[in-house]
Write a protein that holds these residues in place. Structure first.
Motif, short mmCIF file in Angstrom:
data_model
loop_
_atom_site.label_atom_id
_atom_site.label_comp_id
_atom_site.label_asym_id
_atom_site.label_seq_id
_atom_site.Cartn_x
_atom_site.Cartn_y
_atom_site.Cartn_z
N GLU A 28 0.81 -1.22 0.00
CA GLU A 28 0.00 0.00 0.00
C GLU A 28 0.84 1.27 0.00
N GLY A 29 1.99 1.20 0.65
CA GLY A 29 2.84 2.38 0.75
C GLY A 29 3.82 2.52 -0.40
N GLY A 30 4.02 1.44 -1.14
CA GLY A 30 4.92 1.49 -2.29
C GLY A 30 6.39 1.41 -1.95
N SER A 31 6.73 1.08 -0.69
CA SER A 31 8.13 0.97 -0.31
C SER A 31 8.77 -0.21 -1.04
N THR A 32 10.06 -0.09 -1.30
CA THR A 32 10.81 -1.20 -1.88
C THR A 32 11.36 -2.07 -0.75
N ILE A 33 11.80 -3.25 -1.11
CA ILE A 33 12.40 -4.14 -0.13
C ILE A 33 13.64 -3.47 0.46
N ARG A 34 14.41 -2.85 -0.38
CA ARG A 34 15.62 -2.15 0.09
C ARG A 34 15.26 -1.06 1.10
N GLN A 35 14.23 -0.27 0.80
CA GLN A 35 13.82 0.78 1.73
C GLN A 35 13.38 0.20 3.06
N LEU A 36 12.60 -0.87 3.01
CA LEU A 36 12.13 -1.50 4.25
C LEU A 36 13.30 -2.04 5.06
N ALA A 37 14.28 -2.62 4.39
CA ALA A 37 15.46 -3.14 5.08
C ALA A 37 16.22 -2.00 5.76
N GLU A 38 16.41 -0.90 5.04
CA GLU A 38 17.13 0.24 5.62
C GLU A 38 16.37 0.86 6.78
N GLU A 39 15.06 0.96 6.65
CA GLU A 39 14.24 1.59 7.70
C GLU A 39 14.16 0.74 8.97
N THR A 40 14.14 -0.58 8.81
CA THR A 40 13.95 -1.46 9.96
C THR A 40 15.24 -2.01 10.54
N GLY A 41 16.30 -2.03 9.74
CA GLY A 41 17.55 -2.63 10.18
C GLY A 41 17.63 -4.12 9.89
N SER A 43 17.93 -7.37 7.35
CA SER A 43 18.62 -7.59 6.09
C SER A 43 17.59 -7.68 4.96
N HIS A 44 18.08 -7.53 3.74
CA HIS A 44 17.23 -7.66 2.56
C HIS A 44 16.55 -9.02 2.56
N GLY A 45 17.33 -10.07 2.86
CA GLY A 45 16.78 -11.43 2.88
C GLY A 45 15.73 -11.63 3.96
N ALA A 46 15.95 -11.02 5.13
CA ALA A 46 14.97 -11.14 6.20
C ALA A 46 13.66 -10.47 5.82
N CYS A 48 12.54 -9.99 2.74
CA CYS A 48 11.92 -10.86 1.73
C CYS A 48 11.23 -12.05 2.38
N GLY A 49 11.91 -12.67 3.33
CA GLY A 49 11.35 -13.83 4.01
C GLY A 49 10.07 -13.49 4.76
N LEU A 50 10.06 -12.36 5.44
CA LEU A 50 8.86 -11.94 6.17
C LEU A 50 7.72 -11.62 5.22
N LEU A 51 8.04 -10.97 4.10
CA LEU A 51 7.00 -10.65 3.12
C LEU A 51 6.40 -11.93 2.53
N HIS A 52 7.24 -12.89 2.21
CA HIS A 52 6.75 -14.17 1.68
C HIS A 52 5.96 -14.94 2.73
N PHE A 53 6.37 -14.84 3.98
CA PHE A 53 5.70 -15.53 5.09
C PHE A 53 4.22 -15.17 5.17
N VAL A 54 3.88 -13.91 4.88
CA VAL A 54 2.48 -13.47 4.96
C VAL A 54 1.82 -13.38 3.59
N GLY A 55 2.43 -14.02 2.59
CA GLY A 55 1.79 -14.12 1.28
C GLY A 55 1.75 -12.83 0.48
N THR A 56 2.76 -12.01 0.62
CA THR A 56 2.81 -10.76 -0.13
C THR A 56 2.99 -11.04 -1.61
N ARG A 57 2.21 -10.35 -2.40
CA ARG A 57 2.36 -10.46 -3.85
C ARG A 57 3.48 -9.51 -4.26
N MET A 58 4.58 -10.10 -4.73
CA MET A 58 5.75 -9.31 -5.07
C MET A 58 5.55 -8.61 -6.41
#
Length: 74
Positions: A28-41, A43-46, A48-58
């Motif tokens: 909904e916010g349009g953030s990229t995976i990279r932005q989310l990783a930088e904002e939360t601390g 990793s990029h892989g973590a 991605c894993g969390l997004l896939h865990f909840v069925g995010t449509r990439m």
């Protein structure tokens, strides 16, 4: 929302809560995976894993777009 501690292992309800928040920010916010990783601390892989865990449509090409300009594939 207070950002989670990226050094703490997420499990149970806390993992679901963080993953759903990331999904909302991604879809909904349009953030990229990279932005989310930088904002939360996380990793990029973590992220991605969390997004896939909840069925995010990439988004198409999300992996290539997140590498940034001039980046070479691994």
């Amino acid at each position: 929302m207070t950002e989670p501690n990226p050094r703490k292992y997420l499990k149970g309800d806390e993992r679901i809560k963080v993953a759903v928040d990331l999904k909302t920010r991604y879809e909904e916010g349009g953030s990229t995976i990279r932005q989310l990783a930088e904002e939360t601390g996380y990793s990029h892989g973590a992220v991605c894993g969390l997004l896939h865990f909840v069925g995010t449509r990439m988004r198409p090409g999300a992996v290539d777009r997140d590498r940034g300009p001039g980046s070479e594939p691994a």
